[in-house]
Design a protein around this motif. Structure first.
Motif, PDB file in Angstrom:
ATOM      1  N   ALA A 172      18.078   9.176  -1.091  1.00  0.00           N
ATOM      2  CA  ALA A 172      18.767   8.777   0.243  1.00  0.00           C
ATOM      3  C   ALA A 172      18.982   7.050   0.568  1.00  0.00           C
ATOM      4  O   ALA A 172      20.029   6.914   1.134  1.00  0.00           O
ATOM      5  N   PHE A 173      18.141   6.363   0.289  1.00  0.00           N
ATOM      6  CA  PHE A 173      17.461   4.483   0.321  1.00  0.00           C
ATOM      7  C   PHE A 173      17.152   4.206  -0.864  1.00  0.00           C
ATOM      8  O   PHE A 173      16.201   4.789  -1.236  1.00  0.00           O
ATOM      9  N   ASP A 174      17.267   2.757  -1.061  1.00  0.00           N
ATOM     10  CA  ASP A 174      16.295   2.284  -2.081  1.00  0.00           C
ATOM     11  C   ASP A 174      15.060   1.964  -1.561  1.00  0.00           C
ATOM     12  O   ASP A 174      15.518   0.358  -0.690  1.00  0.00           O
ATOM     13  N   PRO A 175      14.069   1.718  -2.242  1.00  0.00           N
ATOM     14  CA  PRO A 175      13.117   1.110  -1.392  1.00  0.00           C
ATOM     15  C   PRO A 175      13.067  -0.274  -1.263  1.00  0.00           C
ATOM     16  O   PRO A 175      12.999  -0.772  -2.735  1.00  0.00           O
ATOM     17  N   ALA A 176      12.462  -1.053  -0.719  1.00  0.00           N
ATOM     18  CA  ALA A 176      12.738  -2.506  -0.914  1.00  0.00           C
ATOM     19  C   ALA A 176      12.055  -2.912  -1.913  1.00  0.00           C
ATOM     20  O   ALA A 176      11.928  -4.231  -2.762  1.00  0.00           O
ATOM     21  N   THR A 177      10.450  -2.743  -2.014  1.00  0.00           N
ATOM     22  CA  THR A 177       9.744  -2.955  -2.458  1.00  0.00           C
ATOM     23  C   THR A 177       9.271  -2.127  -3.694  1.00  0.00           C
ATOM     24  O   THR A 177       9.079  -0.504  -3.247  1.00  0.00           O
ATOM     25  N   THR A 178       8.761  -2.613  -4.848  1.00  0.00           N
ATOM     26  CA  THR A 178       7.374  -1.088  -5.976  1.00  0.00           C
ATOM     27  C   THR A 178       6.594  -0.582  -5.149  1.00  0.00           C
ATOM     28  O   THR A 178       6.271   1.089  -4.858  1.00  0.00           O
ATOM     29  N   ALA A 179       5.752  -1.345  -4.847  1.00  0.00           N
ATOM     30  CA  ALA A 179       4.726  -1.369  -3.559  1.00  0.00           C
ATOM     31  C   ALA A 179       5.257   0.098  -2.468  1.00  0.00           C
ATOM     32  O   ALA A 179       3.929   0.995  -2.057  1.00  0.00           O
ATOM     33  N   ALA A 180       6.060  -0.155  -1.743  1.00  0.00           N
ATOM     34  CA  ALA A 180       6.969   0.898  -1.251  1.00  0.00           C
ATOM     35  C   ALA A 180       7.286   2.218  -1.765  1.00  0.00           C
ATOM     36  O   ALA A 180       6.992   2.812  -1.428  1.00  0.00           O
ATOM     37  N   ALA A 181       7.565   1.393  -2.867  1.00  0.00           N
ATOM     38  CA  ALA A 181       8.380   3.035  -3.510  1.00  0.00           C
ATOM     39  C   ALA A 181       7.127   4.210  -3.926  1.00  0.00           C
ATOM     40  O   ALA A 181       7.031   4.922  -3.697  1.00  0.00           O
ATOM     41  N   ILE A 182       5.814   3.181  -4.170  1.00  0.00           N
ATOM     42  CA  ILE A 182       4.585   4.070  -4.593  1.00  0.00           C
ATOM     43  C   ILE A 182       3.873   4.650  -2.894  1.00  0.00           C
ATOM     44  O   ILE A 182       3.704   5.598  -2.979  1.00  0.00           O
ATOM     45  N   GLU A 183       3.776   4.387  -2.280  1.00  0.00           N
ATOM     46  CA  GLU A 183       4.079   5.024  -1.370  1.00  0.00           C
ATOM     47  C   GLU A 183       5.009   6.210  -0.584  1.00  0.00           C
ATOM     48  O   GLU A 183       4.482   7.303  -0.566  1.00  0.00           O
ATOM     49  N   LEU A 184       5.934   6.326  -0.894  1.00  0.00           N
ATOM     50  CA  LEU A 184       6.922   7.410  -0.362  1.00  0.00           C
ATOM     51  C   LEU A 184       6.558   8.290  -1.614  1.00  0.00           C
ATOM     52  O   LEU A 184       6.631   9.432  -1.410  1.00  0.00           O
ATOM     53  N   VAL A 185       6.170   8.107  -2.893  1.00  0.00           N
ATOM     54  CA  VAL A 185       5.689   8.953  -4.214  1.00  0.00           C
ATOM     55  C   VAL A 185       4.419   9.588  -3.355  1.00  0.00           C
ATOM     56  O   VAL A 185       4.265  11.128  -3.615  1.00  0.00           O
ATOM     57  N   ALA A 186       3.214   9.135  -2.829  1.00  0.00           N
ATOM     58  CA  ALA A 186       2.073   9.654  -2.133  1.00  0.00           C
ATOM     59  C   ALA A 186       2.993  10.425  -1.432  1.00  0.00           C
ATOM     60  O   ALA A 186       2.011  11.553  -1.613  1.00  0.00           O
ATOM     61  N   ALA A 187       3.976  10.273  -0.403  1.00  0.00           N
ATOM     62  CA  ALA A 187       4.150  11.342   0.538  1.00  0.00           C
ATOM     63  C   ALA A 187       5.043  12.516   0.263  1.00  0.00           C
ATOM     64  O   ALA A 187       5.535  13.265   0.821  1.00  0.00           O
ATOM     65  N   GLY A 188       5.394  12.080  -0.869  1.00  0.00           N
ATOM     66  CA  GLY A 188       6.282  13.245  -1.875  1.00  0.00           C
ATOM     67  C   GLY A 188       7.968  13.257  -2.198  1.00  0.00           C
ATOM     68  O   GLY A 188       8.812  14.780  -2.026  1.00  0.00           O
ATOM     69  N   VAL A 189       8.233  12.357  -1.691  1.00  0.00           N
ATOM     70  CA  VAL A 189       9.429  12.011  -1.564  1.00  0.00           C
ATOM     71  C   VAL A 189      10.541  11.989  -2.808  1.00  0.00           C
ATOM     72  O   VAL A 189      11.797  12.549  -3.273  1.00  0.00           O
ATOM     73  N   GLY A 190      10.026  11.714  -3.931  1.00  0.00           N
ATOM     74  CA  GLY A 190      10.183  11.257  -4.941  1.00  0.00           C
ATOM     75  C   GLY A 190       9.406  10.569  -6.596  1.00  0.00           C
ATOM     76  O   GLY A 190       7.829  10.668  -6.419  1.00  0.00           O
ATOM     77  N   LEU A 191       9.930  10.592  -7.235  1.00  0.00           N
ATOM     78  CA  LEU A 191       9.153   9.930  -8.342  1.00  0.00           C
ATOM     79  C   LEU A 191       9.834   8.395  -8.558  1.00  0.00           C
ATOM     80  O   LEU A 191      10.174   7.929  -8.077  1.00  0.00           O
ATOM     81  N   LEU A 192       8.591   8.449  -9.620  1.00  0.00           N
ATOM     82  CA  LEU A 192       9.243   6.177  -9.967  1.00  0.00           C
ATOM     83  C   LEU A 192       9.398   5.964 -11.181  1.00  0.00           C
ATOM     84  O   LEU A 192       8.165   6.569 -11.807  1.00  0.00           O
ATOM     85  N   VAL A 193      10.118   5.348 -12.000  1.00  0.00           N
ATOM     86  CA  VAL A 193       9.653   4.882 -13.601  1.00  0.00           C
ATOM     87  C   VAL A 193       9.202   3.783 -13.456  1.00  0.00           C
ATOM     88  O   VAL A 193      10.018   3.252 -13.116  1.00  0.00           O
ATOM     89  N   VAL A 194       8.121   3.620 -13.658  1.00  0.00           N
ATOM     90  CA  VAL A 194       8.294   2.057 -13.767  1.00  0.00           C
ATOM     91  C   VAL A 194       7.410   1.603 -14.877  1.00  0.00           C
ATOM     92  O   VAL A 194       6.388   1.962 -15.528  1.00  0.00           O
ATOM     93  N   PRO A 195       7.126   0.148 -15.135  1.00  0.00           N
ATOM     94  CA  PRO A 195       6.721  -0.360 -16.909  1.00  0.00           C
ATOM     95  C   PRO A 195       4.529  -0.145 -16.208  1.00  0.00           C
ATOM     96  O   PRO A 195       4.782  -0.380 -15.257  1.00  0.00           O
ATOM     97  N   GLN A 196       3.890   0.137 -17.139  1.00  0.00           N
ATOM     98  CA  GLN A 196       3.421   0.616 -17.011  1.00  0.00           C
ATOM     99  C   GLN A 196       1.687   0.061 -16.339  1.00  0.00           C
ATOM    100  O   GLN A 196       1.201   0.679 -15.803  1.00  0.00           O
ATOM    101  N   SER A 197       2.679  -1.528 -16.585  1.00  0.00           N
ATOM    102  CA  SER A 197       1.164  -2.030 -15.750  1.00  0.00           C
ATOM    103  C   SER A 197       1.551  -2.943 -14.141  1.00  0.00           C
ATOM    104  O   SER A 197       0.379  -2.396 -13.861  1.00  0.00           O
TER     105      SER A 197
END
Length: 235
Positions: free
Chosen positions: A125-150
């Motif tokens: 529904a919206f784009d999180p501001a940062t990768t760190a914020a997206a990680i928190e949403l993945v942990a909350a079950g909102v969605g998945l995240l695709v990133v470089p392995q590092s």
């Protein structure tokens, strides 16, 4: 008039996920009198730091606008999907982009990946501001995240896992510096990231402590026995 560069320090920008520790250790061994200053920044910030002269070079994610810059590619990272431990992909060793078709895939505003076509999955529904914020949403079950392995390693959590995406584009990492005549320190750092040994470096070691002069070894004189006279009798 351009001020001369400070030769007592070499300033290096680097983006999150990149670990310049190995290069810093080698630098300390080869240039003990020149401090390597590390500056963390996003790729856009790093480009601005280079162009303004605030850093001498930066390790950042490619592609970038190379106007006025020298760049060399260093390596390409594997792309991974970050998922909760209970997700179906957590039970696999690797996945494909097609496995994300029906999944909500978060797209942070600082996304480091460049996709040649459509991005995988469904948009949130919206784009999180940062990768760190997206990680928190993945942990909350909102969605998945695709990133470089590092970046997945950088934001590791016990309740999340990541799996390689075999057919996803990789994330290139490169070194960038001003498009001008290279300084001695710049040549030194290029040699370090390219894996040159100290003996194969293109630059002289002006800051190295010269070895003390050693006196030439002296040979001990060995007294020779007088030659026996030819007419001498044997006893």
């Amino acid at each position: 008039m351009t001020e001369p560069r400070d030769t007592t320090a070499f300033r290096l920008g680097y983006v999150p996920g990149v670990t310049p520790g190995k290069w810093a250790r080698i630098w300390a061994e080869r240039r003990p009198r020149v401090t390597l200053e590390l500056v963390s920044a996003t790729t856009d910030e790093a480009l601005e730091l280079i162009r303004s002269g605030a850093v001498d070079a930066a390790v950042l994610r490619l592609p970038i606008d190379r106007t006025g810059l020298h760049t060399i590619p260093l390596y390409t990272e594997t792309t991974v999907a970050v998922v909760p431990k209970g997700h179906v992909l957590a039970a696999t060793e690797e996945a494909a982009v097609a496995d994300l078709t029906d999944e909500i895939v978060l797209r942070p505003q600082d996304d480091a990946l460049v996709w040649p076509g459509e991005r995988p999955g469904r948009s949130a529904a919206f784009d999180p501001a940062t990768t760190a914020a997206a990680i928190e949403l993945v942990a909350a079950g909102v969605g998945l995240l695709v990133v470089p392995q590092s970046l997945a390693r950088l934001h590791h959590r016990r309740d999340l896992v990541y799996r390689p995406l075999t057919d996803a584009p990789g994330s290139g990492v490169g070194l960038a510096w001003p498009d001008a005549e290279n300084t001695e320190l710049m040549e030194e750092f290029i040699g370090i990231v390219r894996g040159r040994t100290a003996n194969s470096s293109r630059t002289p070691r002006r800051d190295a402590t010269p070895a003390p002069d050693r006196p030439a070894p002296t040979r001990k004189k060995v007294a020779r026995r007088p030659a026996a006279r030819r007419g001498a009798r044997r006893r």
